[in-house]
Write a protein that holds these residues in place. Structure first.
Motif, PDB file in Angstrom:
ATOM      1  N   GLU A  31      17.677   7.627 -30.362  1.00  0.00           N
ATOM      2  CA  GLU A  31      18.096   6.303 -30.497  1.00  0.00           C
ATOM      3  C   GLU A  31      19.648   7.385 -31.422  1.00  0.00           C
ATOM      4  OE1 GLU A  31      16.908   2.935 -33.195  1.00  0.00           O
ATOM      5  OE2 GLU A  31      15.791   4.497 -33.001  1.00  0.00           O
ATOM      6  N   ILE A  32      20.553   6.035 -30.889  1.00  0.00           N
ATOM      7  CA  ILE A  32      22.293   6.629 -31.666  1.00  0.00           C
ATOM      8  C   ILE A  32      22.537   5.050 -31.712  1.00  0.00           C
ATOM      9  CG2 ILE A  32      22.492   7.148 -29.431  1.00  0.00           C
ATOM     10  CD1 ILE A  32      24.675   8.877 -31.358  1.00  0.00           C
ATOM     11  N   HIS A  33      23.043   4.845 -32.693  1.00  0.00           N
ATOM     12  CA  HIS A  33      24.060   3.799 -33.307  1.00  0.00           C
ATOM     13  C   HIS A  33      23.142   2.031 -32.430  1.00  0.00           C
ATOM     14  CE1 HIS A  33      26.988   6.319 -34.367  1.00  0.00           C
ATOM     15  NE2 HIS A  33      27.250   6.529 -32.991  1.00  0.00           N
ATOM     16  N   GLY A  34      21.535   2.100 -32.716  1.00  0.00           N
ATOM     17  CA  GLY A  34      20.779   0.720 -32.433  1.00  0.00           C
ATOM     18  C   GLY A  34      21.000   0.762 -30.625  1.00  0.00           C
ATOM     19  N   THR A  35      21.064   1.775 -30.412  1.00  0.00           N
ATOM     20  CA  THR A  35      20.846   1.916 -28.572  1.00  0.00           C
ATOM     21  C   THR A  35      19.364   3.191 -28.265  1.00  0.00           C
ATOM     22  OG1 THR A  35      22.880   1.314 -28.466  1.00  0.00           O
ATOM     23  CG2 THR A  35      21.643   2.479 -26.494  1.00  0.00           C
ATOM     24  N   LEU A  36      18.143   2.681 -27.757  1.00  0.00           N
ATOM     25  CA  LEU A  36      17.520   3.485 -27.441  1.00  0.00           C
ATOM     26  C   LEU A  36      17.755   3.745 -25.851  1.00  0.00           C
ATOM     27  CD1 LEU A  36      14.860   5.085 -28.216  1.00  0.00           C
ATOM     28  CD2 LEU A  36      13.789   3.519 -27.734  1.00  0.00           C
ATOM     29  N   TYR A  37      18.041   5.792 -25.861  1.00  0.00           N
ATOM     30  CA  TYR A  37      17.759   5.753 -24.365  1.00  0.00           C
ATOM     31  C   TYR A  37      16.503   6.398 -23.759  1.00  0.00           C
ATOM     32  CZ  TYR A  37      22.578   5.657 -25.183  1.00  0.00           C
ATOM     33  OH  TYR A  37      24.691   4.782 -25.459  1.00  0.00           O
ATOM     34  N   VAL A  38      15.421   5.505 -23.096  1.00  0.00           N
ATOM     35  CA  VAL A  38      14.465   6.686 -22.753  1.00  0.00           C
ATOM     36  C   VAL A  38      14.340   7.311 -21.735  1.00  0.00           C
ATOM     37  CG1 VAL A  38      11.464   6.062 -22.229  1.00  0.00           C
ATOM     38  CG2 VAL A  38      12.954   4.766 -23.750  1.00  0.00           C
ATOM     39  N   SER A  39      13.902   8.636 -21.923  1.00  0.00           N
ATOM     40  CA  SER A  39      13.822   9.497 -20.644  1.00  0.00           C
ATOM     41  C   SER A  39      13.374   8.945 -19.090  1.00  0.00           C
ATOM     42  CB  SER A  39      13.143  10.691 -21.317  1.00  0.00           C
ATOM     43  OG  SER A  39      14.355  11.739 -22.108  1.00  0.00           O
ATOM     44  N   GLY A  40      12.987   9.538 -18.109  1.00  0.00           N
ATOM     45  CA  GLY A  40      12.498   8.849 -16.955  1.00  0.00           C
ATOM     46  C   GLY A  40      10.941   9.116 -17.402  1.00  0.00           C
ATOM     47  N   GLN A  41      10.190   7.702 -17.031  1.00  0.00           N
ATOM     48  CA  GLN A  41       9.039   8.386 -17.986  1.00  0.00           C
ATOM     49  C   GLN A  41       8.641   8.424 -16.489  1.00  0.00           C
ATOM     50  OE1 GLN A  41       6.943   8.569 -20.550  1.00  0.00           O
ATOM     51  NE2 GLN A  41       9.557   9.261 -20.983  1.00  0.00           N
ATOM     52  N   VAL A  42       7.103   9.320 -15.579  1.00  0.00           N
ATOM     53  CA  VAL A  42       6.266   9.124 -14.694  1.00  0.00           C
ATOM     54  C   VAL A  42       5.178   8.590 -14.762  1.00  0.00           C
ATOM     55  CG1 VAL A  42       7.513  11.232 -13.779  1.00  0.00           C
ATOM     56  CG2 VAL A  42       5.858  12.013 -15.324  1.00  0.00           C
ATOM     57  N   PRO A  43       4.139   8.864 -14.246  1.00  0.00           N
ATOM     58  CA  PRO A  43       2.443   7.805 -14.106  1.00  0.00           C
ATOM     59  C   PRO A  43       1.437   8.954 -15.058  1.00  0.00           C
ATOM     60  CG  PRO A  43       2.634   7.981 -11.826  1.00  0.00           C
ATOM     61  CD  PRO A  43       4.637   8.688 -12.808  1.00  0.00           C
ATOM     62  N   ILE A  44       1.772   9.859 -16.280  1.00  0.00           N
ATOM     63  CA  ILE A  44       0.911  10.563 -16.584  1.00  0.00           C
ATOM     64  C   ILE A  44       0.013   9.932 -17.247  1.00  0.00           C
ATOM     65  CG2 ILE A  44       0.766  12.740 -17.985  1.00  0.00           C
ATOM     66  CD1 ILE A  44       2.907  13.613 -16.451  1.00  0.00           C
ATOM     67  N   GLU A  56       9.511   7.135 -10.450  1.00  0.00           N
ATOM     68  CA  GLU A  56       9.569   7.025 -12.251  1.00  0.00           C
ATOM     69  C   GLU A  56      10.829   6.289 -12.621  1.00  0.00           C
ATOM     70  OE1 GLU A  56      11.912  11.001 -14.439  1.00  0.00           O
ATOM     71  OE2 GLU A  56      11.413  10.973 -12.592  1.00  0.00           O
ATOM     72  N   ILE A  57      11.083   5.891 -13.794  1.00  0.00           N
ATOM     73  CA  ILE A  57      11.710   5.113 -14.076  1.00  0.00           C
ATOM     74  C   ILE A  57      12.224   5.027 -15.859  1.00  0.00           C
ATOM     75  CG2 ILE A  57      12.518   2.321 -15.115  1.00  0.00           C
ATOM     76  CD1 ILE A  57       9.230   1.279 -13.887  1.00  0.00           C
ATOM     77  N   GLU A  58      13.476   5.238 -15.900  1.00  0.00           N
ATOM     78  CA  GLU A  58      14.192   5.398 -16.875  1.00  0.00           C
ATOM     79  C   GLU A  58      14.661   3.911 -17.188  1.00  0.00           C
ATOM     80  OE1 GLU A  58      17.592   7.902 -16.817  1.00  0.00           O
ATOM     81  OE2 GLU A  58      18.474   7.003 -15.678  1.00  0.00           O
ATOM     82  N   THR A  59      14.839   3.770 -18.852  1.00  0.00           N
ATOM     83  CA  THR A  59      15.275   2.649 -19.265  1.00  0.00           C
ATOM     84  C   THR A  59      16.016   2.740 -20.719  1.00  0.00           C
ATOM     85  OG1 THR A  59      12.965   2.503 -19.169  1.00  0.00           O
ATOM     86  CG2 THR A  59      13.900   0.853 -20.364  1.00  0.00           C
ATOM     87  N   ILE A  60      16.927   1.928 -20.974  1.00  0.00           N
ATOM     88  CA  ILE A  60      17.851   1.353 -21.486  1.00  0.00           C
ATOM     89  C   ILE A  60      17.942   0.380 -23.101  1.00  0.00           C
ATOM     90  CG2 ILE A  60      20.487   1.890 -22.779  1.00  0.00           C
ATOM     91  CD1 ILE A  60      21.288   2.950 -20.498  1.00  0.00           C
ATOM     92  N   ALA A  61      17.893   0.313 -24.497  1.00  0.00           N
ATOM     93  CA  ALA A  61      17.185  -0.633 -25.028  1.00  0.00           C
ATOM     94  C   ALA A  61      18.179  -0.404 -26.400  1.00  0.00           C
ATOM     95  CB  ALA A  61      15.754  -0.580 -25.631  1.00  0.00           C
ATOM     96  N   VAL A  62      18.713  -1.679 -26.439  1.00  0.00           N
ATOM     97  CA  VAL A  62      19.304  -2.222 -27.803  1.00  0.00           C
ATOM     98  C   VAL A  62      18.680  -3.114 -28.626  1.00  0.00           C
ATOM     99  CG1 VAL A  62      21.877  -3.130 -28.119  1.00  0.00           C
ATOM    100  CG2 VAL A  62      21.753  -1.835 -25.888  1.00  0.00           C
ATOM    101  N   LYS A  63      19.097  -2.986 -29.500  1.00  0.00           N
ATOM    102  CA  LYS A  63      18.739  -4.682 -30.905  1.00  0.00           C
ATOM    103  C   LYS A  63      19.902  -4.518 -31.198  1.00  0.00           C
ATOM    104  CE  LYS A  63      14.858  -2.111 -32.821  1.00  0.00           C
ATOM    105  NZ  LYS A  63      14.308  -1.430 -34.660  1.00  0.00           N
TER     106      LYS A  63
END
Length: 125
Positions: A22-35, A118-125
């Motif tokens: 997370e940096i400056h109100g933005t969350l960068y989620v690494s690619g997630q696999v089905p573990i 695999e899915i990567e995600t970006i979230a912002v508050k």
């Protein structure tokens, strides 16, 4: 200043990376696999089951960082085969019933651990 996000409710990284940053109100989620974080193993089943586990993992990371699915602004979906697109889409859509994030979906030659998605995600508050 960046903040490293880690939760035991999502699988540990399978390489030299963080679950999310997370940096400056933005969350960068690494690619997630089905573990499954409880077993450390890839879930059994097809693309539906694997997509559901990926979305659970993303949800756990979002929650650990104080975010929710509604904060997601962009996802990138990597599929082992585009024939899985429609079924993946059904599961993915269940997490975003309104105000869906921007998204890209690609078929790739191969994914880590032989998974289907695999899915990567970006979230912002």
């Amino acid at each position: 200043m960046k903040k490293i996000i880690h939760t035991e409710k999502a699988p540990a990284a399978v390489g030299p990376y963080s679950q999310a940053v997370e940096i400056h109100g933005t969350l960068y989620v690494s690619g997630q696999v089905p573990i499954d974080p409880a077993t450390g193993k890839v879930v059994s089943g097809g693309i539906g089951e694997q997509t559901l586990q990926v979305m659970k993992n993303i949800g756990a990371i979002l929650e650990a960082a104080g975010y929710r699915y509604e904060h997601v602004v962009k996802s990138t979906c990597l599929l082992a085969d585009m024939s899985h697109f429609q079924e993946m889409n059904l599961v993915y859509a269940s997490c975003y019933p309104e105000d869906q994030p921007a998204r890209a979906a690609f078929a790739v030659k191969e994914l880590p651990l032989g998974v289907l998605i695999e899915i990567e995600t970006i979230a912002v508050k």
